[in-house]
Every structure is written in C-alpha cells, then in structure tokens.
Design a protein around this motif. Structure first.
Motif, PDB file in Angstrom:
ATOM      1  N   GLY A  57       0.836  -1.190   0.000  1.00  0.00           N
ATOM      2  CA  GLY A  57       0.000   0.000   0.000  1.00  0.00           C
ATOM      3  C   GLY A  57       0.877   1.248   0.000  1.00  0.00           C
ATOM      4  O   GLY A  57       2.093   1.167   0.188  1.00  0.00           O
ATOM      5  N   ASN A  58       0.267   2.413  -0.220  1.00  0.00           N
ATOM      6  CA  ASN A  58       0.999   3.685  -0.221  1.00  0.00           C
ATOM      7  C   ASN A  58       2.238   3.679  -1.109  1.00  0.00           C
ATOM      8  O   ASN A  58       3.279   4.220  -0.725  1.00  0.00           O
ATOM      9  CB  ASN A  58       1.399   4.091   1.204  1.00  0.00           C
ATOM     10  CG  ASN A  58       0.213   4.469   2.053  1.00  0.00           C
ATOM     11  OD1 ASN A  58      -0.848   4.774   1.528  1.00  0.00           O
ATOM     12  ND2 ASN A  58       0.375   4.440   3.358  1.00  0.00           N
ATOM     13  N   TYR A  59       2.140   3.039  -2.261  1.00  0.00           N
ATOM     14  CA  TYR A  59       3.240   3.012  -3.250  1.00  0.00           C
ATOM     15  C   TYR A  59       4.465   2.217  -2.811  1.00  0.00           C
ATOM     16  O   TYR A  59       5.540   2.371  -3.384  1.00  0.00           O
ATOM     17  CB  TYR A  59       3.688   4.442  -3.629  1.00  0.00           C
ATOM     18  CG  TYR A  59       2.595   5.294  -4.216  1.00  0.00           C
ATOM     19  CD1 TYR A  59       1.991   4.940  -5.417  1.00  0.00           C
ATOM     20  CD2 TYR A  59       2.170   6.439  -3.567  1.00  0.00           C
ATOM     21  CE1 TYR A  59       0.985   5.726  -5.972  1.00  0.00           C
ATOM     22  CE2 TYR A  59       1.160   7.238  -4.107  1.00  0.00           C
ATOM     23  CZ  TYR A  59       0.574   6.869  -5.306  1.00  0.00           C
ATOM     24  OH  TYR A  59      -0.416   7.637  -5.844  1.00  0.00           O
ATOM     25  N   VAL A  60       4.337   1.399  -1.767  1.00  0.00           N
ATOM     26  CA  VAL A  60       5.499   0.674  -1.230  1.00  0.00           C
ATOM     27  C   VAL A  60       5.380  -0.826  -1.477  1.00  0.00           C
ATOM     28  O   VAL A  60       4.321  -1.422  -1.265  1.00  0.00           O
ATOM     29  CB  VAL A  60       5.632   0.909   0.296  1.00  0.00           C
ATOM     30  CG1 VAL A  60       6.830   0.145   0.860  1.00  0.00           C
ATOM     31  CG2 VAL A  60       5.752   2.393   0.611  1.00  0.00           C
ATOM     32  N   ALA A  61       6.487  -1.436  -1.919  1.00  0.00           N
ATOM     33  CA  ALA A  61       6.590  -2.897  -1.980  1.00  0.00           C
ATOM     34  C   ALA A  61       7.873  -3.292  -1.264  1.00  0.00           C
ATOM     35  O   ALA A  61       8.878  -2.570  -1.309  1.00  0.00           O
ATOM     36  CB  ALA A  61       6.609  -3.396  -3.418  1.00  0.00           C
ATOM     37  N   ILE A  62       7.817  -4.438  -0.591  1.00  0.00           N
ATOM     38  CA  ILE A  62       8.962  -4.926   0.180  1.00  0.00           C
ATOM     39  C   ILE A  62       9.314  -6.341  -0.276  1.00  0.00           C
ATOM     40  O   ILE A  62       9.012  -7.325   0.412  1.00  0.00           O
ATOM     41  CB  ILE A  62       8.659  -4.865   1.698  1.00  0.00           C
ATOM     42  CG1 ILE A  62       8.214  -3.453   2.092  1.00  0.00           C
ATOM     43  CG2 ILE A  62       9.889  -5.285   2.500  1.00  0.00           C
ATOM     44  CD1 ILE A  62       7.890  -3.269   3.557  1.00  0.00           C
ATOM     45  N   ASN A  93      -1.974  -1.792  -8.531  1.00  0.00           N
ATOM     46  CA  ASN A  93      -1.064  -1.354  -7.470  1.00  0.00           C
ATOM     47  C   ASN A  93       0.218  -0.797  -8.074  1.00  0.00           C
ATOM     48  O   ASN A  93       0.986  -1.519  -8.697  1.00  0.00           O
ATOM     49  CB  ASN A  93      -0.717  -2.523  -6.542  1.00  0.00           C
ATOM     50  CG  ASN A  93      -1.943  -3.048  -5.821  1.00  0.00           C
ATOM     51  OD1 ASN A  93      -2.826  -2.288  -5.447  1.00  0.00           O
ATOM     52  ND2 ASN A  93      -1.990  -4.355  -5.632  1.00  0.00           N
ATOM     53  N   ILE A  94       0.424   0.492  -7.878  1.00  0.00           N
ATOM     54  CA  ILE A  94       1.621   1.148  -8.421  1.00  0.00           C
ATOM     55  C   ILE A  94       2.640   1.323  -7.295  1.00  0.00           C
ATOM     56  O   ILE A  94       2.313   1.813  -6.216  1.00  0.00           O
ATOM     57  CB  ILE A  94       1.264   2.522  -9.031  1.00  0.00           C
ATOM     58  CG1 ILE A  94       0.220   2.363 -10.141  1.00  0.00           C
ATOM     59  CG2 ILE A  94       2.523   3.224  -9.547  1.00  0.00           C
ATOM     60  CD1 ILE A  94       0.628   1.491 -11.310  1.00  0.00           C
ATOM     61  N   VAL A  95       3.878   0.915  -7.585  1.00  0.00           N
ATOM     62  CA  VAL A  95       4.950   0.995  -6.593  1.00  0.00           C
ATOM     63  C   VAL A  95       5.947   2.066  -7.013  1.00  0.00           C
ATOM     64  O   VAL A  95       6.402   2.096  -8.156  1.00  0.00           O
ATOM     65  CB  VAL A  95       5.656  -0.374  -6.454  1.00  0.00           C
ATOM     66  CG1 VAL A  95       6.892  -0.263  -5.576  1.00  0.00           C
ATOM     67  CG2 VAL A  95       4.690  -1.408  -5.881  1.00  0.00           C
ATOM     68  N   LYS A  96       6.267   2.947  -6.063  1.00  0.00           N
ATOM     69  CA  LYS A  96       7.272   3.993  -6.301  1.00  0.00           C
ATOM     70  C   LYS A  96       8.457   3.848  -5.347  1.00  0.00           C
ATOM     71  O   LYS A  96       9.468   4.507  -5.518  1.00  0.00           O
ATOM     72  CB  LYS A  96       6.641   5.378  -6.143  1.00  0.00           C
ATOM     73  CG  LYS A  96       5.550   5.647  -7.165  1.00  0.00           C
ATOM     74  CD  LYS A  96       5.009   7.054  -7.039  1.00  0.00           C
ATOM     75  CE  LYS A  96       3.933   7.303  -8.094  1.00  0.00           C
ATOM     76  NZ  LYS A  96       3.456   8.695  -8.056  1.00  0.00           N
ATOM     77  N   LEU A  97       8.285   3.005  -4.331  1.00  0.00           N
ATOM     78  CA  LEU A  97       9.358   2.768  -3.367  1.00  0.00           C
ATOM     79  C   LEU A  97       9.500   1.269  -3.163  1.00  0.00           C
ATOM     80  O   LEU A  97       8.572   0.606  -2.707  1.00  0.00           O
ATOM     81  CB  LEU A  97       9.051   3.458  -2.031  1.00  0.00           C
ATOM     82  CG  LEU A  97      10.001   3.180  -0.872  1.00  0.00           C
ATOM     83  CD1 LEU A  97      11.423   3.594  -1.205  1.00  0.00           C
ATOM     84  CD2 LEU A  97       9.522   3.883   0.394  1.00  0.00           C
ATOM     85  N   LEU A  98      10.664   0.749  -3.553  1.00  0.00           N
ATOM     86  CA  LEU A  98      10.963  -0.677  -3.404  1.00  0.00           C
ATOM     87  C   LEU A  98      11.997  -0.841  -2.305  1.00  0.00           C
ATOM     88  O   LEU A  98      13.035  -0.164  -2.323  1.00  0.00           O
ATOM     89  CB  LEU A  98      11.544  -1.227  -4.709  1.00  0.00           C
ATOM     90  CG  LEU A  98      10.572  -1.368  -5.873  1.00  0.00           C
ATOM     91  CD1 LEU A  98      11.318  -1.227  -7.188  1.00  0.00           C
ATOM     92  CD2 LEU A  98       9.865  -2.704  -5.810  1.00  0.00           C
ATOM     93  N   ILE A  99      11.697  -1.705  -1.355  1.00  0.00           N
ATOM     94  CA  ILE A  99      12.647  -1.990  -0.280  1.00  0.00           C
ATOM     95  C   ILE A  99      12.900  -3.488  -0.276  1.00  0.00           C
ATOM     96  O   ILE A  99      12.034  -4.277   0.108  1.00  0.00           O
ATOM     97  CB  ILE A  99      12.101  -1.523   1.089  1.00  0.00           C
ATOM     98  CG1 ILE A  99      11.742  -0.029   1.036  1.00  0.00           C
ATOM     99  CG2 ILE A  99      13.123  -1.806   2.188  1.00  0.00           C
ATOM    100  CD1 ILE A  99      11.026   0.486   2.264  1.00  0.00           C
ATOM    101  N   GLY A 100      14.070  -3.879  -0.768  1.00  0.00           N
ATOM    102  CA  GLY A 100      14.437  -5.292  -0.789  1.00  0.00           C
ATOM    103  C   GLY A 100      15.044  -5.685   0.546  1.00  0.00           C
ATOM    104  O   GLY A 100      15.852  -4.937   1.101  1.00  0.00           O
ATOM    105  N   ILE A 101      14.643  -6.826   1.070  1.00  0.00           N
ATOM    106  CA  ILE A 101      15.132  -7.262   2.386  1.00  0.00           C
ATOM    107  C   ILE A 101      15.733  -8.651   2.308  1.00  0.00           C
ATOM    108  O   ILE A 101      15.164  -9.556   1.704  1.00  0.00           O
ATOM    109  CB  ILE A 101      13.978  -7.321   3.411  1.00  0.00           C
ATOM    110  CG1 ILE A 101      13.372  -5.946   3.618  1.00  0.00           C
ATOM    111  CG2 ILE A 101      14.463  -7.877   4.738  1.00  0.00           C
ATOM    112  CD1 ILE A 101      12.263  -5.940   4.632  1.00  0.00           C
ATOM    113  N   ALA A 102      16.894  -8.784   2.958  1.00  0.00           N
ATOM    114  CA  ALA A 102      17.483 -10.106   3.191  1.00  0.00           C
ATOM    115  C   ALA A 102      17.768 -10.175   4.683  1.00  0.00           C
ATOM    116  O   ALA A 102      18.495  -9.335   5.215  1.00  0.00           O
ATOM    117  CB  ALA A 102      18.777 -10.270   2.404  1.00  0.00           C
ATOM    118  N   GLY A 103      17.164 -11.129   5.362  1.00  0.00           N
ATOM    119  CA  GLY A 103      17.343 -11.229   6.807  1.00  0.00           C
ATOM    120  C   GLY A 103      18.006 -12.524   7.209  1.00  0.00           C
ATOM    121  O   GLY A 103      17.596 -13.601   6.777  1.00  0.00           O
ATOM    122  N   LYS A 104      19.043 -12.414   8.026  1.00  0.00           N
ATOM    123  CA  LYS A 104      19.721 -13.590   8.577  1.00  0.00           C
ATOM    124  C   LYS A 104      18.959 -13.984   9.834  1.00  0.00           C
ATOM    125  O   LYS A 104      18.740 -13.143  10.707  1.00  0.00           O
ATOM    126  CB  LYS A 104      21.172 -13.219   8.902  1.00  0.00           C
ATOM    127  CG  LYS A 104      22.047 -14.402   9.199  1.00  0.00           C
ATOM    128  CD  LYS A 104      22.683 -14.899   7.920  1.00  0.00           C
ATOM    129  CE  LYS A 104      23.628 -16.052   8.233  1.00  0.00           C
ATOM    130  NZ  LYS A 104      23.465 -17.157   7.291  1.00  0.00           N
TER     131      LYS A 104
END
Length: 145
Positions: A57-62, A93-104
């Motif tokens: 939501g709010n243009y964000v994808a994770i 759904n339009i995304v303007k902010l992409l936050i890629g996550i890799a968690g140990k």
C-alpha cells in the motif's frame, strides 16, 4: 538500523523499471552485488511474489525471499530503490518505493518493524520518493529507534 544494513551503495534513486519482475530482480541484484545474498535469493524473491504480493500500500513494496531462501542469505541487509514514475505490481497497485530485504535468522523482523514505522506516514514515503541524495534516505530510516 546499523550502517552495514543500509549503506549508500544499497540505494538507487529515480530508477525506471518496466514491470514487477524487473523491479524485484533489480532490488535483489543490489543485495547480491553488495554481498548480502547469493544469486539464488533473487529467484526466491520472485517465488515469494508469486505466492503473495509484497505490495504494502501507499506506493510501497517490500520484496523478500521465501523461507527456503534463508540459506542464500549471508548477512542482513536492505536495498532501497525509488521509482518516481511508478511500476505496476498488478491489480492497479503502483509501486514507487521498493525496499528489498534479506534477513539472517529473525533479524529481518526488526527491520520490517522499522520500515513499517517509517512507511506508516505517507509524508515519509513521499520524502523518500522525492529524495535527491542517498543520505536523505538513510536519515529517514536511521531516525527510527
């Protein structure tokens, strides 16, 4: 958020991306190039997206990997890519902010909560999308305690 998790090399501003898969591969590629993950993690990010959209939501994808992807994570890190022109994640759904996550281990849970706090304010999201320097983006996330 420690400086090792989000550093200037992990941030790309004002990127143009044509579709969801290209977007996910791009943010995953940054995590791979910076040594957080093995290349197979990127494929797991695509699989995760097929299972359930990472659009928040709010243009964000994770985008992030599946549970199976854990073995491909070397250390915890995030990548941030702004796409002011937007990229379609399906269903309008339009995304303007992409936050890629890799968690140990479970470290990604803490990161997710920090991201959730920052992204819960629409004005913060807009500030990140409009950011002209990587330092502005880092400061948005480092203010979270």
């Amino acid at each position: 958020m420690s400086n090792n998790i989000l550093k200037p090399e992990n941030i790309v501003l004002n990127k143009e991306l044509n579709n969801k898969e290209e977007a996910i591969r791009y943010v995953g590629g940054i995590l791979n190039e910076q040594g957080y993950v093995s290349p197979e993690y990127i494929d797991e990010m695509i699989k995760r997206e097929e299972i359930t959209s990472t659009f928040m939501g709010n243009y964000v994808a994770i985008p992030h990997g599946t549970e199976d992807a854990k073995k491909a994570v070397h250390e915890t890190g995030i990548s941030v890519v702004t796409v002011p022109g937007g990229v379609d994640f399906g269903d309008g759904n339009i995304v303007k902010l992409l936050i890629g996550i890799a968690g140990k281990g479970d470290e990604h849970l803490e990161i997710l909560s920090q991201i959730a706090i920052v992204c819960s304010e629409e004005e913060n999201i807009q500030k990140i999308i409009d950011a002209e320097t990587k330092e502005e983006v880092i400061s948005m996330f480092s203010e979270v305690n």
